[in-house]
Scaffold this active site. Structure first.
Site, mmCIF file in Angstrom:
data_model
loop_
_atom_site.group_PDB
_atom_site.id
_atom_site.type_symbol
_atom_site.label_atom_id
_atom_site.label_comp_id
_atom_site.label_asym_id
_atom_site.label_seq_id
_atom_site.Cartn_x
_atom_site.Cartn_y
_atom_site.Cartn_z
ATOM 1 N N ARG A 135 41.672 50.257 38.136
ATOM 2 C CA ARG A 135 39.956 51.320 37.678
ATOM 3 C C ARG A 135 39.967 52.382 37.719
ATOM 4 N NH1 ARG A 135 38.020 47.029 36.739
ATOM 5 N NH2 ARG A 135 37.600 44.724 38.123
ATOM 6 N N GLU A 145 33.170 55.305 33.468
ATOM 7 C CA GLU A 145 32.788 55.053 32.608
ATOM 8 C C GLU A 145 31.000 54.762 32.777
ATOM 9 O OE1 GLU A 145 34.224 50.841 32.953
ATOM 10 O OE2 GLU A 145 36.327 51.980 32.926
ATOM 11 N N HIS A 157 38.055 49.829 28.177
ATOM 12 C CA HIS A 157 38.164 49.051 28.999
ATOM 13 C C HIS A 157 38.191 47.010 28.515
ATOM 14 C CE1 HIS A 157 36.974 47.665 33.802
ATOM 15 N NE2 HIS A 157 37.526 46.861 32.921
#
Ligand code: NAD
Length: 331
Positions: free
Chosen positions: A244, A273, A291
């Site tokens: 993450r 993000e 991602h």
């Protein structure tokens, strides 16, 4: 059973929708709900379970007011949900472990290879028309074989990455719970006993040629890789993050990449993000993916199936097959 009511925030592939429709009604909005709409949905009393994705945030305030029985997250990570608040409010949370392990480990390996061998720079070079034939000093990279891979975390995806790295001839170190932890007995290492080495966090950071992150995001792991850690890494080291974004201080990472404190970074996830830290996108010594760790057709279908199975179980007041907080079950 009929009568269960599902709100599915994002389109999910079959067979999941069929499974949900067999158990009740499904509402699938045309667009991902914004925070206000998600709140309306959760407070309306019209839905038993929300099938959610990582961009749907369930904070304590929302969970305290929500009139839903469960949240079935279309992901293995669940950092978009305040699990403590969900549990306190008897809201079950489910996730999709296992089915995306190999796909995500493939991407960790891809980032290791692509960053070490400068694949994006090389691709850009060819497309720009600058390639004039074999040249002995062109785009020299780093060896992967014979190098040392350090794994932060030693769960499913880290182990699948270790399996690949061993096949590539890498030495594999791991730190299961940085910083520091009890030694991991051989019995817990299973197939990896004798093949990988347990180290403390400092050794992992200072000796790895590639440092690959595989920990969940929580308060202990936020900025696990900060300016101090980056400074302690080898100047030739490459950081890989498929976990993450907020596990890495991205501003500090940009500074470390610019100053040569580390050699490169392969990232699939970002601190904020979809924004990138200023300067990151301009750095040639990075490989940046959007991602897509688990983004294969087959994996998405399996994730959706687990998600639907979790959702149906929650709506029927059963413990879901993959609960994050089974203690929230009221029986
Ligand atoms: N890039 C992607 O698309 C993608 C895809 C799947 C998963 N992920 C991320 O990868 C993470 C790991 O997935 P997994 O299936 O291997 O999980 P896992 O639960 O099997 O493994 C997590 C590892 O982290 C360790 N850990 C747990 N809590 C910790 C803490 N507080 N501090 C340090 N270490 C801790 C555990 O001991 C374990 O070794 C997920 O949480 C998710 O955020 C990303």
């Amino acid at each position: 059973m009929s009568g269960a009511r599902f709100y599915v925030t994002t389109p999910i592939p079959e067979p999941a929708l069929t499974l949900l429709r067999a158990a009740g009604s499904v509402e699938l909005p045309e667009e991902l709900p914004d925070a206000a709409r998600l709140r309306e949905v959760c407070l309306s009393g019209d839905y038993d379970v929300v099938v959610s994705q990582l961009r749907d945030t369930f904070d304590a305030d929302l969970l305290t007011a929500a009139k839903i029985r469960g949240i079935s997250n279309y992901a293995v990570g669940f950092n978009n949900v305040d699990i403590g608040a969900a549990t306190a409010n008897k809201i079950l949370v489910g996730n999709t472990p296992g089915v995306l392990t190999d796909a995500t480990a493939d991407v960790a390996m891809l980032l290791i290879m692509a960053t070490a061998r400068r694949a994006v720079e090389a691709d850009t070079f060819v497309r720009s028309g600058k390639f004039t034939g074999w040249e002995p000093n062109l785009l020299l990279g780093q060896d992967v074989s014979g190098s040392t891979l350090g794994l932060a975390g030693f769960g499913r995806i880290a182990r699948a990455t270790a399996r690949r790295a061993l096949a590539f001839g890498m030495q594999v170190l791991f730190c299961p719970r940085p910083p520091g932890d009890r030694p991991v007995p051989d019995a817990e290492l299973g197939e990896f006993a004798g093949l990988v080495t347990h180290t403390d966090w400092d050794t992992l950071v200072t000796t790895s040629d590639f440092l690959s992150l595989h920990v969940p995001l929580n308060e202990q792991t936020r900025h696990l890789v900060d300016a101090d850690v980056l400074r302690a890494m080898k100047p030739t080291a490459i950081l890989v993050n498929t976990a993450r974004g907020p596990v890495v201080d991205e501003t500090a990472l940009v500074a470390a990449l610019k100053s040569g404190e580390i050699a490169g970074a392969g990232l699939d996830v970002y601190e904020d993000e979809p924004s990138l830290a200023p300067g990151l996108a301009e750095l040639p010594n990075t490989v940046l993916l959007p991602h897509v760790g688990s983004a294969t057709v087959a994996v998405r279908s399996e994730m959706a199936r687990l998600c639907a199975e979790n959702a149906v179980a929650m709506a029927q007041n059963r413990i879901p097959p993959h609960p994050v907080n089974p203690e929230a079950w009221t029986g």
